[in-house]
Motif scaffolding. Sequence first.
Motif, mmCIF file in Angstrom:
data_model
loop_
_atom_site.group_PDB
_atom_site.id
_atom_site.type_symbol
_atom_site.label_atom_id
_atom_site.label_comp_id
_atom_site.label_asym_id
_atom_site.label_seq_id
_atom_site.Cartn_x
_atom_site.Cartn_y
_atom_site.Cartn_z
ATOM 1 N N ASN A 20 42.537 3.937 53.451
ATOM 2 C CA ASN A 20 42.746 3.380 52.162
ATOM 3 C C ASN A 20 43.972 2.431 52.070
ATOM 4 O OD1 ASN A 20 40.549 4.530 50.870
ATOM 5 N ND2 ASN A 20 41.817 6.499 50.350
ATOM 6 N N ARG A 21 45.005 2.822 52.960
ATOM 7 C CA ARG A 21 46.185 2.110 52.950
ATOM 8 C C ARG A 21 46.078 0.657 53.710
ATOM 9 N NH1 ARG A 21 50.884 2.473 49.992
ATOM 10 N NH2 ARG A 21 50.736 4.802 50.602
ATOM 11 N N MET A 22 45.102 0.658 54.648
ATOM 12 C CA MET A 22 44.942 -0.515 55.321
ATOM 13 C C MET A 22 44.015 -1.370 54.695
ATOM 14 S SD MET A 22 44.453 1.030 59.395
ATOM 15 C CE MET A 22 44.438 -0.747 59.945
ATOM 16 N N THR A 23 42.983 -0.868 53.764
ATOM 17 C CA THR A 23 41.930 -1.610 53.017
ATOM 18 C C THR A 23 42.578 -2.024 51.652
ATOM 19 O OG1 THR A 23 40.923 0.242 52.370
ATOM 20 C CG2 THR A 23 40.224 -0.815 54.115
ATOM 21 N N ARG A 24 43.653 -1.211 51.338
ATOM 22 C CA ARG A 24 44.455 -1.387 50.015
ATOM 23 C C ARG A 24 43.572 -1.055 48.791
ATOM 24 N NH1 ARG A 24 48.026 -6.970 50.596
ATOM 25 N NH2 ARG A 24 49.035 -6.404 52.338
ATOM 26 N N SER A 25 42.798 0.107 49.031
ATOM 27 C CA SER A 25 41.790 0.477 48.080
ATOM 28 C C SER A 25 41.883 2.122 47.919
ATOM 29 C CB SER A 25 40.482 -0.015 48.749
ATOM 30 O OG SER A 25 39.801 0.713 49.665
ATOM 31 N N ALA A 151 50.622 7.398 56.405
ATOM 32 C CA ALA A 151 49.594 6.898 55.629
ATOM 33 C C ALA A 151 49.825 7.060 54.183
ATOM 34 C CB ALA A 151 48.169 7.575 56.085
ATOM 35 N N ALA A 152 50.270 8.550 53.766
ATOM 36 C CA ALA A 152 50.422 8.515 52.425
ATOM 37 C C ALA A 152 51.519 7.849 51.635
ATOM 38 C CB ALA A 152 50.741 10.222 52.118
ATOM 39 N N HIS A 153 52.595 7.553 52.538
ATOM 40 C CA HIS A 153 53.900 6.438 51.709
ATOM 41 C C HIS A 153 53.775 5.291 52.346
ATOM 42 C CE1 HIS A 153 54.996 10.867 51.482
ATOM 43 N NE2 HIS A 153 55.890 10.466 50.451
ATOM 44 N N GLY A 154 52.926 4.777 53.361
ATOM 45 C CA GLY A 154 52.940 3.547 53.897
ATOM 46 C C GLY A 154 53.763 3.186 54.554
ATOM 47 N N ASP A 155 54.664 4.074 55.297
ATOM 48 C CA ASP A 155 55.799 3.681 56.153
ATOM 49 C C ASP A 155 55.163 3.299 57.613
ATOM 50 O OD1 ASP A 155 57.667 4.542 54.088
ATOM 51 O OD2 ASP A 155 57.771 6.553 54.986
ATOM 52 N N GLY A 156 55.448 2.306 58.144
ATOM 53 C CA GLY A 156 54.773 1.871 59.471
ATOM 54 C C GLY A 156 53.749 1.256 59.695
ATOM 55 N N VAL A 157 52.854 1.384 58.408
ATOM 56 C CA VAL A 157 51.249 0.961 58.585
ATOM 57 C C VAL A 157 51.285 -0.486 58.755
ATOM 58 C CG1 VAL A 157 49.391 0.861 57.318
ATOM 59 C CG2 VAL A 157 50.675 2.968 56.907
ATOM 60 N N SER A 158 52.267 -1.580 58.068
ATOM 61 C CA SER A 158 51.913 -2.745 58.293
ATOM 62 C C SER A 158 52.383 -3.279 59.709
ATOM 63 C CB SER A 158 52.997 -3.374 57.390
ATOM 64 O OG SER A 158 52.383 -3.216 56.002
ATOM 65 N N GLU A 159 53.371 -2.511 60.082
ATOM 66 C CA GLU A 159 53.832 -2.583 61.818
ATOM 67 C C GLU A 159 52.798 -2.437 62.589
ATOM 68 O OE1 GLU A 159 56.051 -3.978 64.867
ATOM 69 O OE2 GLU A 159 56.275 -4.455 62.734
ATOM 70 N N LEU A 160 52.391 -1.170 62.564
ATOM 71 C CA LEU A 160 51.060 -0.901 63.274
ATOM 72 C C LEU A 160 49.946 -1.821 63.336
ATOM 73 C CD1 LEU A 160 49.405 1.205 65.219
ATOM 74 C CD2 LEU A 160 48.917 2.368 62.881
ATOM 75 N N THR A 161 49.328 -2.260 61.912
ATOM 76 C CA THR A 161 48.606 -3.344 61.795
ATOM 77 C C THR A 161 48.724 -4.550 62.714
ATOM 78 O OG1 THR A 161 48.130 -2.271 59.687
ATOM 79 C CG2 THR A 161 46.801 -4.301 60.086
ATOM 80 N N ARG A 162 49.874 -4.954 62.430
ATOM 81 C CA ARG A 162 50.315 -6.236 63.092
ATOM 82 C C ARG A 162 50.312 -6.109 64.751
ATOM 83 N NH1 ARG A 162 54.350 -6.353 58.806
ATOM 84 N NH2 ARG A 162 53.828 -7.969 57.323
#
Length: 470
Positions: A20-25, A151-162
Motif C-alpha cells: 500500500n505504501r509503494m502504490t500509495r493506495s 512500512a507503517a510509517h513510511g520511513d526508508g520506503v522511498s530510499e528502498l524503492t529508488r
Amino acid sequence: MKPVVVLVGRPNVGKSTLFNRMTRSRAALVADAPGLTRDRQYGDGRIGDRPYFVVDTGGIVDGMQSVKPGDDLAMHVASQVRVALAEADTVILLVDGREGIHPADRELAADLRKRGKPLWLAVNKSEGLDPATVAADFYELGLGEPVAVSAAHGDGVSELTRRVLATLPITEEIAPAEDMPRIAIIGKPNAGKSTLVNALLGEQRVVVGELPGTTRDSIHVPLERHGRHYLLIDTAGVRRRARIVAPLEKFSVLKALQAIDESNVAILVIDAQSGVSDQDASLAGYALHAGRALVVAANKWDAVEKSERTWAKRKIERKLPFLEFARLHYISARAGTNVARLFPSVDEAYESAKRTLTTPKLNRVLHEAVTANPPPRMHGRRARPKYAHQGGRNPPRIVIHGNQVASLSQSYRRYLANAFRKAFQLVGTPVLIECRQEKNPYKEIPGRSQKGRRRSAAKPRSKRVNYTQL
C-alpha cells in the motif's frame, strides 16, 4: 513494459502494508493477523518519473519447499508465490526487524538465491530503532546490505524503492488500454467466484478452497481476450450482516462493496444447487442501486439433476424478477461449461451502459409510452411528461421534464424505463429516470392564488348589498 517488483516474506511481516505504501493506495487488506493475504495482488507505483508494478504475495510459513502435502491452502499460497517470482524483475524479501532472524527467513533466502533474480533485503518495523543496529543481524542471510524501513510509517520506503529501480533498465511506459471494462465477481461465500475467475483466465490465478471465506481481499486481475482488455475483480463472499462477527470479515465485505462501486459490470454468481437466497437478491439490489450493469451466472449447474433443472430455472427466475433485463447463464465454473458465453453478455451490458441516446428518439418513445398508458392521477391531478433528454451514461440516465412529474410513482417510472430499454435495445444495464418538475410561474408572485387568479390589493372585494332591507 514497467518493471515488476515482487514482495516476499513470512506471514505478518508487513508485505501488504509495504504494498500500500509503494502504490500509495489501500488496495491490499491489512490487519494484525497472519495469513491474511493468500492471492497475489498487483498494483501500480511511481517514484519521480519511474513507474513500476508491485506484487503482494501470501506469507510463506516454513519455506516454499517445506509445505506439508495435506495443507491445500499453504500449497496454493506457495504456488501463487512461485508464479509471482517467475514474473518478477526484482524481488524484495521482507523480514521483521523486531523478531530477528527466523528459520523461515533462512529457507526463503536460500530458495530465492537459487532463482537468480535480483534480490533486496528490507528489514521492516524498524521505527524508533537504530537502523544500523536493526540491520546488523540480517547480514548472515547473504543478500547484501539490509535496508531498514517502516512500512507503517513510511520511513526508508522511498530510499528502498529508488535503490531497487536504479538497478533496473529504463523501459518505455505503455499507456493503459482505454475503454477497459472493470468486471466485479460478486456473490455469497462458496458460490464459486474464485473458480469462475480462474476459468475465465484459463489458469489458477486465485486461491480456491472448499471452505467458504477462502478469498479475503479484492483481487484485481487484468485480462486480454480477442484483442480487448478487461479487469476482473474477485471479491470476498458477502454474508448477511447479522452473521458477520469477525472484524476481518467486515473489512472483506467492505472491500467487496467498494469493488462493486468501482466496477462497470458485476457478474452475480449464485449457487444453482441451493437457489437464489435473500442475500443474493440483496447484493443484486446493491449493484442496481450503484447503477452497475449486471450479468447473472447460475454456477454449479452440472450438479443439478437433469430432471430438476426446469423447476430450478423457474425458481431462479421467480426470485429475481427485477433482473429480467440482465442476461442469465447456467454455467459450471469448475468444468468450464458455458463460461465463455459470459464475455459477450459483459460486452453487451457494458456497451449498453455507455450508449448515447438521441433526444428526438427519447421524446418519441416518451410520447408513445404516455399515450399508451397515461400516468395515474395523484391527489386529483395527472402528471404531464413533456420531453426528455439524456442526463448521463454508465448507467443511462434519462431526465424527464413536465408538469407534476415529481409525483410519478416508482412503478410508472419502471414502466418508462422498460419502454426506453426496449426502444434502444439496452441489455444488462439499469436505466435511471430523473424527473424535473417545471416551476409554476405564478407561484412566487404576490397576490396570486394557486389557480392563478389575481386579487387586487388596491380594490378590495366589495360586499354584496341586500336591497330588500333598505
